[in-house]
Design a protein around this motif. Structure first.
Motif, PDB file in Angstrom:
ATOM      1  N   PHE A 127      70.159  60.905  21.625  1.00  0.00           N
ATOM      2  CA  PHE A 127      70.327  61.380  22.997  1.00  0.00           C
ATOM      3  C   PHE A 127      71.759  61.141  23.473  1.00  0.00           C
ATOM      4  CE2 PHE A 127      70.406  59.812  27.453  1.00  0.00           C
ATOM      5  CZ  PHE A 127      70.248  61.022  28.103  1.00  0.00           C
ATOM      6  N   CYS A 132      75.125  63.835  23.910  1.00  0.00           N
ATOM      7  CA  CYS A 132      75.701  63.916  25.262  1.00  0.00           C
ATOM      8  C   CYS A 132      77.168  63.526  25.252  1.00  0.00           C
ATOM      9  CB  CYS A 132      74.944  62.995  26.228  1.00  0.00           C
ATOM     10  SG  CYS A 132      73.304  63.566  26.684  1.00  0.00           S
ATOM     11  N   ILE A 135      77.348  60.392  30.501  1.00  0.00           N
ATOM     12  CA  ILE A 135      76.254  60.807  31.375  1.00  0.00           C
ATOM     13  C   ILE A 135      76.845  60.972  32.773  1.00  0.00           C
ATOM     14  CG2 ILE A 135      73.896  60.346  32.117  1.00  0.00           C
ATOM     15  CD1 ILE A 135      74.228  60.461  29.092  1.00  0.00           C
ATOM     16  N   THR A 178      67.094  61.099  35.166  1.00  0.00           N
ATOM     17  CA  THR A 178      67.832  61.377  33.929  1.00  0.00           C
ATOM     18  C   THR A 178      66.898  61.301  32.726  1.00  0.00           C
ATOM     19  OG1 THR A 178      69.824  60.410  34.923  1.00  0.00           O
ATOM     20  CG2 THR A 178      69.831  60.711  32.538  1.00  0.00           C
ATOM     21  N   LEU A 179      66.008  60.330  32.735  1.00  0.00           N
ATOM     22  CA  LEU A 179      65.044  60.189  31.647  1.00  0.00           C
ATOM     23  C   LEU A 179      64.071  61.357  31.605  1.00  0.00           C
ATOM     24  CD1 LEU A 179      64.315  56.376  32.074  1.00  0.00           C
ATOM     25  CD2 LEU A 179      65.579  57.436  30.195  1.00  0.00           C
ATOM     26  N   ALA A 226      65.628  64.127  29.771  1.00  0.00           N
ATOM     27  CA  ALA A 226      65.803  63.874  28.338  1.00  0.00           C
ATOM     28  C   ALA A 226      64.540  64.182  27.538  1.00  0.00           C
ATOM     29  CB  ALA A 226      66.214  62.419  28.112  1.00  0.00           C
ATOM     30  N   ARG A 227      63.365  64.054  28.160  1.00  0.00           N
ATOM     31  CA  ARG A 227      62.092  64.384  27.520  1.00  0.00           C
ATOM     32  C   ARG A 227      61.888  63.642  26.206  1.00  0.00           C
ATOM     33  NH1 ARG A 227      61.793  70.990  28.498  1.00  0.00           N
ATOM     34  NH2 ARG A 227      61.884  70.900  30.786  1.00  0.00           N
ATOM     35  N   PHE A 228      61.912  62.338  26.257  1.00  0.00           N
ATOM     36  CA  PHE A 228      61.681  61.534  25.060  1.00  0.00           C
ATOM     37  C   PHE A 228      60.231  61.684  24.599  1.00  0.00           C
ATOM     38  CE2 PHE A 228      65.372  59.329  26.919  1.00  0.00           C
ATOM     39  CZ  PHE A 228      66.214  59.371  25.822  1.00  0.00           C
ATOM     40  N   ARG A 270      61.685  55.987  25.837  1.00  0.00           N
ATOM     41  CA  ARG A 270      62.086  56.097  27.235  1.00  0.00           C
ATOM     42  C   ARG A 270      62.499  54.735  27.788  1.00  0.00           C
ATOM     43  NH1 ARG A 270      60.689  59.893  31.601  1.00  0.00           N
ATOM     44  NH2 ARG A 270      60.992  58.840  33.595  1.00  0.00           N
ATOM     45  N   ALA A 274      65.851  53.835  26.370  1.00  0.00           N
ATOM     46  CA  ALA A 274      66.889  54.671  26.967  1.00  0.00           C
ATOM     47  C   ALA A 274      67.217  54.217  28.385  1.00  0.00           C
ATOM     48  CB  ALA A 274      66.451  56.133  26.972  1.00  0.00           C
TER      49      ALA A 274
END
Length: 466
Positions: free
Chosen positions: A150, A154, A158, A242-243, A246-248, A254, A257
């Motif tokens: 991730f 990026c 971020i 933000t998480l 990201a769609r963990f 998650r 992250a």
């Protein structure tokens, strides 16, 4: 020296689609013919200087993004995946991988995700075998890789979190220190800060509303932990949003992250983007000067330099890596064309390994990778004592570097002869995908080369690489 041609078909298509333009309208705005645009979008022709200027003036595009390095990262990741014994006998030419990464990056990422899913499934089965007592089992999988990728894709930047941290750092209108501001921010939400003599760096008791910070830790570590807790409490909504984007795939990923994002906020607040970028340029990226100016550690400064990729205000593209004494990479990021091995250790010819032998000193190295790109690399050992006698000391080595074309902006390049080809040491990425034939430190043969084994000849290696 000939100028390297710029092919950016995927980014042109992405920009055109984002703006909802037809090829005809897009070509008109760029001042080129429709066939010419079509050829550029399919990477049959390079992007011309006229088009680059039009992209900047008509669409406000940061033209440095045309060569941001996504393609190189995808090629590196696909090459390492193809080194998996699963693909034995199915070696693809490097040109084919480069074509896939530049013309069909979505397909390339899907291939990478598919292999990750395959490997994770294989590891889960191996973990089950271990639980049943089988001897050929492998270790259980970890969500660390998903989080690492991730940040990797990026560019380790971020934007929303970085700007929020910068705003927080600038809020010291009454002249308070950043430490006092962080304590005040925590106090405002009912959290009491206590500096205690304890082994752990930070311990938060949500029931009592007390944040315990180790008084043994260095001042920069104490401040970093205060800022981390500030992010977890005052910036929780931003981190969660933000998480969500990201769609963990797992809750564990998650959670990891979120810690990573809070750490990112802490580093960005400690070293606010624009102020830090200006200071870094003024002192020519002297890590010790920056550490003293911002009250940060050498490692924190080096890591922050690798995140300076804000669109429209980018710093030098750096790579940053941290290794342990066994050579295992524990942190890695590259905004350059140099990509690190996703698994295992770093090239033994790299100066980062020698840093353990010279504690407290910066080591400089001019290096060249098999693709012909040249870098300047800086390495130093990092010790992290526990603050009491008899406690184990964690030892790492870090490396920070960039392409040699940026050498004039680095104080560490002074006195180095970057014009002499023989000054650059040959380094690789991973032995399995390294193309060098005569490397004396090679641990395993390259999978993309044929081997010749001569029983009547014993050289540095017990085989020859064709």
């Amino acid at each position: 020296m000939a100028t390297q041609k710029l092919y950016a078909g995927a980014k042109l298509r992405e920009l055109r689609t984002k703006n909802g333009s037809t090829q005809k309208d897009f070509a008109a705005k760029l001042g080129v013919s429709l066939p010419y645009l079509n050829q550029m979008e399919n990477n049959n022709r390079p992007v011309s200087t006229t088009v680059v200027l039009a992209l900047a003036s008509e669409f406000g595009m940061d033209v440095t993004e045309l060569s941001s390095g996504d393609s190189q990262r995808l090629v590196s990741d696909m090459r390492e995946i193809l080194a998996d014994p699963l693909f034995e006998g199915d070696t693809l030419p490097l040109a084919d991988l480069q074509l896939a990464a530049s013309n069909a990056p979505g397909l390339a990422r899907a291939f990478i995700k598919l292999h990750q899913s395959h490997r994770q499934t294989h590891e889960r089965l191996a973990y089950l075998d271990e639980a049943l007592g089988r001897e050929d089992a492998r270790a259980s999988p970890s969500p660390w890789e998903e989080v690492r990728d991730f940040f990797h894709y990026c560019d380790n930047y971020i934007d929303a979190v970085d700007r929020a941290a910068e705003h927080f750092a600038r809020a010291n209108s009454d002249g308070k220190t950043l430490k006092a501001t962080a304590i005040a921010a925590l106090t405002a939400v009912g959290i009491k800060v206590s500096f205690d003599d304890m082994a752990a760096l930070r311990r938060y008791d949500p029931n009592a509303g007390i944040l315990h910070i180790s008084s043994r830790a260095p001042q920069e570590t104490q401040l970093f932990q205060l800022l981390f807790q500030t992010a977890m409490t005052r910036q929780n909504s931003l981190l969660e949003a933000t998480l969500d984007l990201a769609r963990f795939h797992s809750g564990a990923a998650r959670d990891i992250a979120k810690i990573g994002l809070a750490n990112y906020f802490a580093g960005a607040a400690l070293m606010p983007y624009q102020t830090f970028l200006t200071s870094a340029q003024d002192c020519r990226h002297d890590l010790e000067i920056l550490a003293g100016q911002f009250g940060a550690s050498i490692e924190q400064v080096a890591h922050r330099l690798s995140t300076m990729q804000r669109p429209g205000s980018k710093g030098i593209p750096f790579f940053f890596v941290r290794v342990d004494q066994a050579g295992t990479i524990t942190k890695r990021h590259s905004a350059t064309r140099l990509q690190f091995a996703r698994f295992g250790g770093a090239c033994p010819l790299w100066n980062v390994h020698s840093a353990f032998e010279t504690p407290g000193r910066f080591l400089r190295q001019l290096a060249e990778t098999p693709d012909g790109v040249r870098y300047i690399s800086l390495a130093r050992d990092i010790s992290k004592p526990a603050g009491r006698f008899g406690a184990p000391v964690r030892r790492y080595a870090i490396s920070l570097g960039c392409e040699v074309r940026h050498a004039a902006a680095l104080v560490y390049a002074d006195g180095m002869d970057t014009s002499r080809s023989s000054a650059f040491e040959p380094i690789g990425i991973s032995c399995r995908i390294c193309e060098r034939k005569g490397c004396h430190q090679r641990s395993v043969p390259p999978l993309e080369r044929q081997l010749v084994v001569d029983p009547d000849l014993r050289d540095v290696l017990p085989y020859q690489v064709e």
